[in-house]
Write a protein that holds these residues in place. Structure first.
Motif, PDB file in Angstrom:
ATOM      1  N   SER A   1     -49.500 -26.253  13.783  1.00  0.00           N
ATOM      2  CA  SER A   1     -48.409 -26.481  14.730  1.00  0.00           C
ATOM      3  C   SER A   1     -47.403 -25.353  14.571  1.00  0.00           C
ATOM      4  O   SER A   1     -47.484 -24.565  13.629  1.00  0.00           O
ATOM      5  CB  SER A   1     -47.737 -27.834  14.472  1.00  0.00           C
ATOM      6  OG  SER A   1     -47.192 -27.870  13.159  1.00  0.00           O
TER       7      SER A   1
ATOM      8  N   LYS B   1     -47.487 -23.687  23.320  1.00  0.00           N
ATOM      9  CA  LYS B   1     -48.090 -24.833  22.638  1.00  0.00           C
ATOM     10  C   LYS B   1     -49.294 -25.359  23.415  1.00  0.00           C
ATOM     11  O   LYS B   1     -50.306 -25.740  22.814  1.00  0.00           O
ATOM     12  CB  LYS B   1     -47.043 -25.936  22.440  1.00  0.00           C
ATOM     13  CG  LYS B   1     -45.994 -25.594  21.398  1.00  0.00           C
ATOM     14  CD  LYS B   1     -45.066 -26.759  21.105  1.00  0.00           C
ATOM     15  CE  LYS B   1     -44.111 -26.408  19.972  1.00  0.00           C
ATOM     16  NZ  LYS B   1     -43.211 -27.531  19.607  1.00  0.00           N
TER      17      LYS B   1
ATOM     18  N   GLU C   1     -52.748 -30.849  15.259  1.00  0.00           N
ATOM     19  CA  GLU C   1     -51.717 -31.791  14.819  1.00  0.00           C
ATOM     20  C   GLU C   1     -51.365 -31.537  13.358  1.00  0.00           C
ATOM     21  O   GLU C   1     -52.241 -31.319  12.520  1.00  0.00           O
ATOM     22  CB  GLU C   1     -52.208 -33.228  15.001  1.00  0.00           C
ATOM     23  CG  GLU C   1     -51.153 -34.279  14.707  1.00  0.00           C
ATOM     24  CD  GLU C   1     -51.653 -35.688  14.964  1.00  0.00           C
ATOM     25  OE1 GLU C   1     -50.872 -36.632  14.772  1.00  0.00           O
ATOM     26  OE2 GLU C   1     -52.832 -35.838  15.348  1.00  0.00           O
ATOM     27  N   TYR C   2     -50.078 -31.558  13.059  1.00  0.00           N
ATOM     28  CA  TYR C   2     -49.594 -31.424  11.681  1.00  0.00           C
ATOM     29  C   TYR C   2     -49.519 -32.822  11.069  1.00  0.00           C
ATOM     30  O   TYR C   2     -48.854 -33.702  11.610  1.00  0.00           O
ATOM     31  CB  TYR C   2     -48.225 -30.752  11.682  1.00  0.00           C
ATOM     32  CG  TYR C   2     -47.716 -30.351  10.319  1.00  0.00           C
ATOM     33  CD1 TYR C   2     -48.160 -29.191   9.698  1.00  0.00           C
ATOM     34  CD2 TYR C   2     -46.761 -31.127   9.652  1.00  0.00           C
ATOM     35  CE1 TYR C   2     -47.683 -28.806   8.455  1.00  0.00           C
ATOM     36  CE2 TYR C   2     -46.281 -30.752   8.417  1.00  0.00           C
ATOM     37  CZ  TYR C   2     -46.742 -29.593   7.822  1.00  0.00           C
ATOM     38  OH  TYR C   2     -46.260 -29.217   6.586  1.00  0.00           O
TER      39      TYR C   2
ATOM     40  N   ASN D   1     -47.357 -25.389   9.138  1.00  0.00           N
ATOM     41  CA  ASN D   1     -46.572 -25.349  10.364  1.00  0.00           C
ATOM     42  C   ASN D   1     -45.846 -24.008  10.380  1.00  0.00           C
ATOM     43  O   ASN D   1     -45.148 -23.673   9.422  1.00  0.00           O
ATOM     44  CB  ASN D   1     -45.555 -26.494  10.404  1.00  0.00           C
ATOM     45  CG  ASN D   1     -44.612 -26.369  11.585  1.00  0.00           C
ATOM     46  OD1 ASN D   1     -45.019 -26.455  12.735  1.00  0.00           O
ATOM     47  ND2 ASN D   1     -43.341 -26.141  11.305  1.00  0.00           N
TER      48      ASN D   1
END
Length: 357
Positions: free
Chosen positions: A259, A329, A337-338, A230
């Motif tokens: 992300s 985003k 997706e994290y 992230n």
């Protein structure tokens, strides 16, 4: 020594008073002039490493808007010297200044791995991601020699316990072997902080941090090894890096980050004075504009302590930042997706080895 000459390799340019102490240490102009005439150093600007011995190492995070429940910090103070760092205020609890002391007096917790192991073996402990570090960077320069963070990762692996990492230092790649092993069990995620793509901006904002190029390479290497990353655009500072949001998000995505997150800068406690002094010395032409835009995000003040708002800001400038983040985003992270880390393995490994019965 000219009192107007900025200290090289440091973010803060002075020591602010410690609010918990009655006495104030002041460097007077007549003393500086005496040192200049005598050819003496008024300040050697060296970093000190001070061992400390806390009784515990894992901290419960009570702030509702931080995004973690537990953290641990192998070091207090941080040589990176990021001028905006919210952790500066915590140095006052140790009897030091949030200014130069925060960057030059680094407290080293060599017992951290042993304390962590005791915590993870506790019968009452239930697995929950512990973040290295919620306060100061666990891969700051002191880690290169002390290797405390690496030893803690070995403990997390031994007990199959999830760990998050927050850093802006490429030194994290030294421990790629451990990160790969942890990731086989979904036990690790790494947050890499990148505040600008402009190296000059990086140098004055974060004087002793890894270059931007190396940070992006770090995101790529970790991602190429399957380790979830992230990226953190933290903080966004209006008038300094707020125009870079889209370009930063694209760079994060292109290098494999799953992300990205952000915060709007806030200058609580002593940080307001430290930041104001710094920007007036390093960016005098834009100092007033930047300070006014920060105030615009926090109801006319540099400070904001309201949960849920303090890291996001409000008002026109903050709204523009949020709109740009949403666009970034949608454009660069749609479908990414994290992952959540695995808390299911630890209970069986509390004795240090898998229980068969």
């Amino acid at each position: 020594m000219n009192i107007k000459t900025p200290l090289k390799g440091r973010g803060a340019q002075k020591n602010t008073p410690n609010k918990f102490l009655n006495d104030i240490y002041e460097t007077r102009n007549d003393f500086l002039e005496y040192c200049r005439v005598e050819g003496e150093e008024a300040d050697n600007n060296r970093t000190q490493y001070i061992p400390i011995f806390p009784k515990t190492i894992v901290n419960k995070v009570t702030s509702a808007d931080v995004g973690m429940m537990y953290s641990m910090n192998p070091y207090q103070g941080c040589e990176h010297g990021c001028i905006y760092c919210y952790a500066r205020n915590t140095h006052e609890y140790w009897g030091y200044s949030a200014g130069l002391d925060f960057e030059r007096k680094i407290l080293v917790k060599k017992d951290a791995p042993k304390l962590l192991e005791a915590k993870l073996k506790s019968k009452n402990w239930k697995a929950c991601t512990i973040v290295l570090s919620g306060n100061t960077d666990c891969y700051q320069p002191a880690e290169k020699e002390n290797k405390i963070t690496r030893a803690c990762l070995e403990v997390f692996l031994k007990y199959r316990h999830p760990v998050g990492i927050i850093t802006k230092n490429a030194l994290v790649l030294r421990d790629l072997d451990l990160l790969v092993e942890l990731n086989k069990h979904r036990l690790v995620g790494v947050n890499i902080s990148v505040t600008s793509l402009n190296e000059e901006t990086r140098r004055i904002l974060e004087p002793r941090t890894t270059t931007i190029k190396k940070r992006l390479e770090t995101i790529k290497v970790l991602s190429d090894n399957g380790i979830p990353v992230n990226a953190m655009l933290a903080p966004i500072i209006p008038g300094i890096n707020s125009h870079e949001i889209l370009n930063l998000a694209k760079a994060f995505s292109d290098n494999g980050a799953r992300s990205f997150g952000f915060t709007v800068v806030r200058l609580n406690g002593a940080i307001g004075e430290i930041f104001t002094d710094w920007i007036q010395k390093t960016m005098p032409n834009k100092a007033d504009k930047v300070l006014h835009q920060i105030q615009e995000c926090h109801g006319g003040s540099l400070n904001d302590s309201r949960f849920g708002i303090r890291n996001r800001g409000e008002g026109i400038v903050a709204t523009q930042i949020h709109d740009m983040v949403r666009l970034a985003k949608h454009k660069y992270f749609k479908g990414k997706e994290y992952p959540k880390l695995n808390t299911a393995l630890h209970e069986a490994y509390k004795t240090g080895q898998m229980r068969l019965f």
